[in-house]
Enzyme design. Structure first.
Site, PDB file in Angstrom:
ATOM      1  N   GLU A 128      64.057  19.022  95.454  1.00 12.77           N
ATOM      2  CA  GLU A 128      62.935  19.944  95.322  1.00 12.77           C
ATOM      3  C   GLU A 128      62.536  20.441  96.706  1.00 12.77           C
ATOM      4  OE1 GLU A 128      59.415  18.445  93.391  1.00 12.77           O
ATOM      5  OE2 GLU A 128      58.490  20.420  93.355  1.00 12.77           O
ATOM      6  N   ALA A 269      57.015  11.073  98.080  1.00 11.62           N
ATOM      7  CA  ALA A 269      57.953  10.580  97.072  1.00 11.62           C
ATOM      8  C   ALA A 269      58.417  11.745  96.218  1.00 11.62           C
ATOM      9  CB  ALA A 269      57.273   9.537  96.188  1.00 11.62           C
ATOM     10  N   MET A 270      59.371  11.464  95.329  1.00 11.62           N
ATOM     11  CA  MET A 270      59.945  12.531  94.515  1.00 11.62           C
ATOM     12  C   MET A 270      60.238  12.021  93.111  1.00 11.62           C
ATOM     13  SD  MET A 270      60.902  15.646  94.276  1.00 11.62           S
ATOM     14  CE  MET A 270      61.488  16.250  92.707  1.00 11.62           C
ATOM     15  N   GLU A 271      59.843  12.836  92.125  1.00 12.86           N
ATOM     16  CA  GLU A 271      59.820  12.417  90.732  1.00 12.86           C
ATOM     17  C   GLU A 271      61.119  12.623  89.976  1.00 12.86           C
ATOM     18  OE1 GLU A 271      58.089  15.161  91.976  1.00 12.86           O
ATOM     19  OE2 GLU A 271      58.077  16.790  90.513  1.00 12.86           O
ATOM     20  N   ASN A 272      62.288  12.647  90.615  1.00 14.37           N
ATOM     21  CA  ASN A 272      63.559  12.864  89.918  1.00 14.37           C
ATOM     22  C   ASN A 272      63.606  12.073  88.617  1.00 14.37           C
ATOM     23  OD1 ASN A 272      64.501  13.994  92.529  1.00 14.37           O
ATOM     24  ND2 ASN A 272      64.392  11.840  93.120  1.00 14.37           N
ATOM     25  N   HIS A 304      51.529   8.768  90.298  1.00 14.33           N
ATOM     26  CA  HIS A 304      51.761  10.223  90.331  1.00 14.33           C
ATOM     27  C   HIS A 304      53.209  10.559  89.940  1.00 14.33           C
ATOM     28  CE1 HIS A 304      51.088  14.341  92.003  1.00 14.33           C
ATOM     29  NE2 HIS A 304      52.392  14.259  92.230  1.00 14.33           N
ATOM     30  N   GLU A 305      54.154   9.909  90.587  1.00 20.93           N
ATOM     31  CA  GLU A 305      55.563  10.243  90.315  1.00 20.93           C
ATOM     32  C   GLU A 305      55.919   9.843  88.886  1.00 20.93           C
ATOM     33  OE1 GLU A 305      56.590  12.145  92.500  1.00 20.93           O
ATOM     34  OE2 GLU A 305      55.230  11.535  94.107  1.00 20.93           O
ATOM     35  N   HIS A 308      54.660  12.384  86.414  1.00 20.42           N
ATOM     36  CA  HIS A 308      55.468  13.612  86.386  1.00 20.42           C
ATOM     37  C   HIS A 308      56.504  13.579  85.256  1.00 20.42           C
ATOM     38  CE1 HIS A 308      54.362  16.336  89.536  1.00 20.42           C
ATOM     39  NE2 HIS A 308      54.618  15.524  90.546  1.00 20.42           N
TER      40      HIS A 308
HETATM   41  N1  B3K Z   1      57.332  17.011  93.834  1.00 20.63           N
HETATM   42  C1  B3K Z   1      57.444  16.296  95.083  1.00 20.63           C
HETATM   43  C2  B3K Z   1      57.227  17.157  96.280  1.00 20.63           C
HETATM   44  C3  B3K Z   1      58.406  17.941  96.676  1.00 20.63           C
HETATM   45  C4  B3K Z   1      58.151  18.664  97.971  1.00 20.63           C
HETATM   46  C5  B3K Z   1      59.244  19.595  98.327  1.00 20.63           C
HETATM   47  N2  B3K Z   1      59.016  20.221  99.606  1.00 20.63           N
HETATM   48  C6  B3K Z   1      56.536  15.129  95.136  1.00 20.63           C
HETATM   49  C7  B3K Z   1      55.341  15.177  94.272  1.00 20.63           C
HETATM   50  O1  B3K Z   1      54.501  16.035  94.340  1.00 20.63           O
HETATM   51  O2  B3K Z   1      55.235  14.340  93.427  1.00 20.63           O
HETATM   52 ZN    ZN Z   2      53.730  15.728  92.396  1.00 18.93          ZN
END
Ligand code: B3K
Ligand code: ZN
Length: 880
Positions: A128, A269-272, A304-305, A308
């Site tokens: 992302e 962090a990232m919600e993959n 939060h993640e 998502h």
């Molecule tokens: N969705 C990601 C953030 C990605 C940022 C890219 N530049 C984390 C979050 O908001 O949960």
């Molecule tokens: Zn987020």
């Protein structure tokens, strides 16, 4: 680095893609310098699109190794490949076809931390917003949803662990010590949610049984030896899963849920899907290494993640303009989670402080944009406090306007109607209109109009008629590229507080809709008449911070003081005292500018003492109430002509006044809260530590203060107390023997732990005064510092620019020049991080003229040297 093309993307230009990718099969043959990626895309043309429309796939710095159409080598005239685009023509006229694309990427040389890269020897991805196109050519846009199957091959000793999204399908051995794993994710998803992790990591395991009785295997992967630091994160995950079932009716949908902690990460962090990747700072914690704030952040970000999964993944965004659809909503959900897990009042005050510290300056400066922007050059620059925090406030207002029940009905409808889709803000608002029967068209301006509205209120009370009249006016300051504003629907929660401290009742109301303690402002001016008001009340307005506005109320100081002691709404009670402190600080600032010693009325110290000693209030609340507005908060309230040295002097003077006025009381309370060696990260224990450390900050200003702080430091049995005492020593007693010794002791104890050393960097970067520049410059050469790790850069450089007003804004402009060099140096490797750092100068126009000129010169030199879309975009908008 992707250089700037100057291209601007516009919301109104959105159109669906010509092609769809129902299935994506990826094979990764991992190696540090040459990873082979084979993508087999099952594609089809969208209905109604002519057969001769070329397929245009996105790339970023890619080279094409091979291309096949339905298994046959593509003819050389049938495609054109550049680093940022693959155009294919002559595709089958009807039906599905398979496109096989081979690319080769070098994770070990990827310093931008977007796409596939290595962090401490672990292969990981960040896609992302537009990182997937750095891995393979693709329709890299959030409205193209595909079912992914991923095969990973790697050296078994280098990467025993092979993870991707979805559920594990198969694994096995290959020749030459290599092995493989196959993952399948049944839920169609956009490319930005793709993830892969491969490496040698330790695992913490647990499980969760969902509300329908399915068992989900949970895994948190961390560096070997750090497993014992992941317990709190695991506990937070399980609590999040349970809470989302109970409060939003949302159940998890895969057999496994994995979290991986990496040490090089551009954000939190990232919600993959099914495979969250985390900055290790938001996973690893124990009493020895993490502060209470770290624990609270971990809990919030894990939640939060996880949240998502429904708000972002199951329902994603049609395009990046709709980013707040997933981010604002998910922040709202994590705020509610933390409020339920901890103290709602304390949480709300902390949220508002964060909003004011980060979002208000954005909204009031050159980078202002609506919660849903209409244009961007670089989407990564729109992961902002406005999209996230104000976006959350807008969702909260929807709940306030509709009421809890209709809000939940609307959310249920949202999940039911849009599951599996890429949605828009219009879709989101529509579910609430349908669930409640209300018209939200004026309300929708909160998404479309930038800037913080001002609400001003004056009142008159007629005792004979028992009538209270409020004159309320909203005004909306212009923001970049939006000079004329439309009037907003502002839900203003209120209370009429009587002499007894209780809310007074009232009779009929004219002049505005008033329901359930909310005045709904929809016009520029409202004259609101309350009948049947038995006495002249103190006005408690914007209770719970019901709307993200600035408020000015013409009200007697005595009423403010009364509210600070009696308002039944805890947020507004905190606000009342905070406003009194801010007003006193602004007066003091003006005295300093006029060459006078600041003076403070005795009731300020008395009120502070009363709050500190009020056992009916939670300790965490008392700590928040006693914390003086920060220098940046004061600057924001003053607005322009900022001289940070004068603000610093004013604030110091007030801190000394409050400390001296309450020396015995604060001392007794401090000793009464003494640490008994027990530790729990729960909110109540953290609150007692917060109060004790807040009191220490005052007591450290009195004679013997350095000794007291030093004893606190050496006696500390957890990181919260140790770091708090170190900050007090370093910042209040800079250069003292105690400070020097504590800094050295801390460094000796933690030099092996980069996350803890970040606190050491951060504390020193924030020591006020012009000498800070030399300190920071010297720390850049410290063996624990690294120009390539985002956490280190944020700890040292980010803290210097954002938490050190006097040091960063020294009058000769030298700190700005140093900062410019660091930002440009960072840009070469990691443009996204450079752009984020550069926002440290966004409030330059509020400075007094001499500093303003120097800041502008620095920005101009940054603009002249910047190469990347990321940095150019920020710097040019900041200067515009
Ligand atoms: N969705 C990601 C953030 C990605 C940022 C890219 N530049 C984390 C979050 O908001 O949960
Ligand atoms: Zn987020």
């Amino acid at each position: 680095m992707r250089t700037d093309t100057g291209q601007v993307f516009r919301l109104e230009d959105y159109r669906p893609s010509d092609y769809l990718i129902p299935e994506t099969d990826l094979t990764f043959r991992l190696s540090p310098d040459a990873t082979q990626v084979t993508a087999v895309l099952t594609m089809e043309r969208r209905e109604g699109v002519a057969a001769d429309v070329p397929l245009v796939l996105d790339g970023d710095g890619l080279g094409l190794a091979a291309l096949k159409i339905d298994g046959k080598e593509a003819a050389s005239g049938a495609y054109e490949a550049t680093p940022d685009r693959l155009t294919v023509t002559g595709l089958p006229a009807t039906g599905r076809f398979k496109l096989t694309i081979e690319t080769v990427v070098a994770p070990s040389r990827n310093e931008a931390l977007m796409g596939l890269y290595r962090s401490s020897g672990v292969y990981c991805t960040q896609c992302e917003a537009e990182g997937f196109r750095r891995i393979t050519y693709f329709l890299d846009r959030p409205d193209v949803l595909s079912v992914y199957t991923v095969r990973i091959e790697a050296d078994a000793s280098e990467a025993p662990l092979l993870l991707s999204n979805g559920n594990p399908v198969e694994r096995g051995q290959l020749e030459d010590g290599r092995h493989f794993a196959v993952w399948h994710d049944p839920f169609p998803k956009p490319s930005y949610l793709f993830a892969l992790v491969a490496g040698d990591l330790g695992k913490v395991e647990d499980s969760f049984v969902t509300m329908s009785g399915r068992k989900v295997d949970l895994g948190i992967y961390v560096e070997h030896g750090k497993e014992k630091l992941a317990g709190f994160a695991m506990d937070s995950l399980k609590r999040s899963m349970k809470w989302d079932e109970e409060v939003f009716g949302r159940e998890y949908d895969l057999d496994v849920f994995n979290i991986v902690a990496v040490s090089d990460f551009n954000m939190g962090a990232m919600e993959n899907k099914g495979l969250n990747v985390f900055n290790d700072k938001y996973v690893l914690a124990d009493r020895e290494t993490a502060t209470d704030a770290d624990f609270a952040n971990i809990e919030a970000i894990i939640a939060h993640e996880y949240f998502h999964n429904w708000t972002g993944n199951r329902i994603t965004c049609r395009d990046w303009f709709q980013l707040c659809l997933k981010e604002g909503l998910t922040v709202y959900r994590d705020h509610e989670f933390s409020a339920d897990q901890r103290s709602r009042a304390v949480k709300r005050i902390a949220e508002v402080r964060t909003l004011r510290a980060h979002q208000f300056p954005e909204d009031q400066g050159p980078l202002a944009h609506p919660v849903r922007p209409r244009r961007y050059r670089e989407i990564n620059n729109f992961y902002t406090a406005t999209v996230y925090e104000k976006g959350s406030e807008v969702v909260r207002m929807i709940r306030t306007v509709l009421g809890a029940e209709a809000f939940r009905k609307g959310m249920d409808l949202y999940f039911e109607r849009h599951d599996g889709q890429a949605a828009t803000i219009e879709d989101f608002l529509k579910v609430f209109e349908d669930a409640s029967g209300q018209d939200l068209s004026q309300f929708s301006l909160w998404y479309n109009q930038a800037g913080t509205p001002n609400v001003s209120v004056s009142s008159t009370y007629d005792a004979a008629a028992r009538e209270l009249v409020l004159e309320i006016e909203q005004s909306l300051p212009p923001t970049p590229s939006e000079s004329r504003k439309r009037l907003m629907h502002i839900p203003l929660a209120f209370g009429l507080v009587g002499r007894e401290g209780k809310d007074l009742s009232h009779g009929a109301v004219e002049g505005a809709t008033v329901e359930d303690g909310i005045i709904h402002l929809r016009k520029r001016r409202h004259t609101v008449r309350f009948s049947g008001v038995s006495e002249r009340p103190a006005l408690s307005l914007n209770r719970g911070f019901s709307a993200p506005v600035t408020l000015s109320v013409e009200q007697k100081q005595a009423d403010q003081i009364f509210l600070a002691g009696h308002d039944s709404d805890p947020f507004s009670r905190w606000q009342a005292f905070n406003t009194l402190l801010t007003d006193a600080l602004i007066d003091a600032f003006r005295s300093v500018l006029g060459g006078k010693e600041p003076r403070f009325a005795p009731w300020l110290g008395e009120t502070a003492g009363r709050i500190a000693a009020d056992e009916a209030l939670e300790p965490a609340y008392r700590a928040l109430a006693l914390a003086l507005p920060g220098e940046a908060d004061i600057a924001r309230e003053i607005g322009k002509g900022i001289d940070p040295d004068a603000i610093f002097k004013a604030r110091e003077a007030l801190a000394h006044t409050l400390a001296s006025a309450n020396r015995h009381l604060f001392g007794d309370l401090y000793h009464g809260l003494g640490d008994n060696g027990d530790f729990s990260p729960d909110a109540a224990s953290a609150g007692r530590r917060a109060l004790r450390n807040g009191l220490l900050d005052y007591l450290a200003l009195l004679p013997g203060g350095a000794k007291l702080a030093s004893a606190h430091f050496h006696g500390a049995t957890n990181m919260t107390d140790r770091a708090a005492a170190l900050a007090v020593l370093a910042q209040r007693h800079a250069g003292s023997a105690e400070a020097t010794e504590a800094l050295a002791a801390f460094e000796r104890a933690y030099s092996h732990d980069p996350l803890v050393m970040d606190k050491w960097f951060q504390i020193q970067a924030a020591v006020p005064g012009p000498q800070a520049l030399e300190t920071v410059r010297a720390l850049c050469g410290h063996p624990g510092f690294s120009m390539t790790n985002p956490n280190r850069l944020r700890a040292l450089i980010g803290s210097f620019s954002s938490a050190n007003q006097t040091g960063f804004h020294r009058t000769d402009g030298k700190a700005y020049r140093f900062f410019t060099d660091i930002v440009l140096e960072t840009e070469k490797r990691n443009p996204q991080l450079a752009a984020r750092l550069a926002t440290g100068l966004r409030s330059w126009r509020s400075l007094e003229p001499a500093r303003q000129a120097r800041a502008r010169a620095a920005l101009l030199s940054m603009a002249a040297a910047a190469q990347s879309a990321d940095l150019k975009d920020i710097v040019e908008r900041t200067l515009a």
